[in-house]
Write a protein that holds these residues in place. Structure first.
Motif, PDB file in Angstrom:
ATOM      1  N   MET A  27       0.509  -1.397  -0.154  1.00 19.20           N
ATOM      2  CA  MET A  27       0.083   0.178   0.248  1.00 19.20           C
ATOM      3  C   MET A  27       0.685   1.198   0.222  1.00 19.20           C
ATOM      4  O   MET A  27       0.295   2.268  -0.460  1.00 19.20           O
ATOM      5  N   LYS A  28       2.403   1.372   0.462  1.00 15.53           N
ATOM      6  CA  LYS A  28       3.222   2.016   0.307  1.00 15.53           C
ATOM      7  C   LYS A  28       3.356   3.155  -0.923  1.00 15.53           C
ATOM      8  O   LYS A  28       3.389   4.092  -1.070  1.00 15.53           O
ATOM      9  N   PHE A  29       3.294   2.401  -2.293  1.00 19.10           N
ATOM     10  CA  PHE A  29       2.725   3.008  -3.447  1.00 19.10           C
ATOM     11  C   PHE A  29       2.091   2.840  -4.264  1.00 19.10           C
ATOM     12  O   PHE A  29       2.248   3.355  -5.242  1.00 19.10           O
ATOM     13  N   LYS A  83       9.331  -1.259  -7.930  1.00 14.70           N
ATOM     14  CA  LYS A  83       9.058  -1.291  -6.656  1.00 14.70           C
ATOM     15  C   LYS A  83       8.275  -2.588  -5.794  1.00 14.70           C
ATOM     16  O   LYS A  83       8.199  -3.163  -4.818  1.00 14.70           O
ATOM     17  N   VAL A  84       7.077  -2.467  -6.819  1.00 13.48           N
ATOM     18  CA  VAL A  84       6.354  -3.585  -6.197  1.00 13.48           C
ATOM     19  C   VAL A  84       5.772  -5.105  -7.458  1.00 13.48           C
ATOM     20  O   VAL A  84       6.011  -4.614  -8.907  1.00 13.48           O
ATOM     21  N   GLU A  85       5.403  -5.450  -7.216  1.00 11.25           N
ATOM     22  CA  GLU A  85       4.877  -6.308  -7.735  1.00 11.25           C
ATOM     23  C   GLU A  85       4.325  -6.370  -9.179  1.00 11.25           C
ATOM     24  O   GLU A  85       3.094  -5.969  -8.789  1.00 11.25           O
ATOM     25  N   GLY A 144       5.428  -3.245  -0.407  1.00 12.09           N
ATOM     26  CA  GLY A 144       3.922  -4.949  -1.260  1.00 12.09           C
ATOM     27  C   GLY A 144       5.216  -5.111  -1.731  1.00 12.09           C
ATOM     28  O   GLY A 144       4.856  -5.712  -2.588  1.00 12.09           O
ATOM     29  N   THR A 145       6.952  -5.613  -1.868  1.00 12.75           N
ATOM     30  CA  THR A 145       7.180  -6.719  -2.773  1.00 12.75           C
ATOM     31  C   THR A 145       7.157  -7.729  -1.682  1.00 12.75           C
ATOM     32  O   THR A 145       6.874  -7.475  -0.191  1.00 12.75           O
ATOM     33  N   LYS A 146       6.716  -8.972  -2.080  1.00  6.82           N
ATOM     34  CA  LYS A 146       7.191 -10.758  -1.063  1.00  6.82           C
ATOM     35  C   LYS A 146       8.956 -10.112  -1.345  1.00  6.82           C
ATOM     36  O   LYS A 146       8.915 -10.637  -2.429  1.00  6.82           O
ATOM     37  N   LEU A 147       9.141 -11.270  -0.402  1.00  7.68           N
ATOM     38  CA  LEU A 147      10.587 -12.440  -1.017  1.00  7.68           C
ATOM     39  C   LEU A 147      10.813 -13.768  -2.117  1.00  7.68           C
ATOM     40  O   LEU A 147       9.557 -14.339  -2.104  1.00  7.68           O
TER      41      LEU A 147
END
Length: 144
Positions: free
Chosen positions: A1-3, A71-73, A129-132
């Motif tokens: 949600m940050k982005f 930054k995100v998927e 907002g990313t996953k490992l």
């Protein structure tokens, strides 16, 4: 949600670009390539004020989208672009007096519901907002 603000900026600039392109093409009138060099006609279109502004805004939208993708998927960010259709449809109704019938409204509602569901999927993600990512596969593991 940050982005999310960056994603929404991308959506709004994409929609604004589409509206400017439409306004520009309406101001040019029906296109005809009769008796005109097609290259010259394309340059006239591209450099007409509203079309040119729309293209510039679209470049800004793409730059914003590239930032978001870093930054995100992709599977999280890309579906939000469907909200540009919602914005374009609503603004086109008010600005260009385009039709907004029950089928389009139902489609817009489904787009909104789908986007909310996708946004909720990020709540289980990490703060940024990313996953490992899983460990990358080696070429020898792919053939097994």
């Amino acid at each position: 949600m940050k982005f999310l603000p960056f994603i929404l900026f991308t959506v709004l600039t994409n929609a604004a670009a589409q509206l400017m392109l439409k306004h520009g093409m309406m101001s040019l009138g029906p296109l005809s390539f009769e008796g005109v060099n097609p290259a010259i006609k394309v340059l006239q279109i591209v450099f007409s004020p509203w079309v040119f502004l729309g293209l510039c805004i679209f470049v800004i939208s793409m730059a914003s989208h590239l930032y978001v993708l870093s930054k995100v998927e992709l599977s999280f960010a890309y579906p939000f672009l469907s909200l540009a259709y919602v914005a374009v449809a609503v603004f086109a109704y008010f600005v260009f007096r385009e039709d907004l019938n029950a089928w389009r409204i139902a489609g817009i509602a489904l787009i909104c519901v789908g986007t909310v569901l996708i946004a909720q999927s990020d709540r289980s993600g990490h703060e940024d907002g990313t996953k490992l990512a899983a460990a990358p596969l080696k070429t020898s593991e792919i053939s097994k």
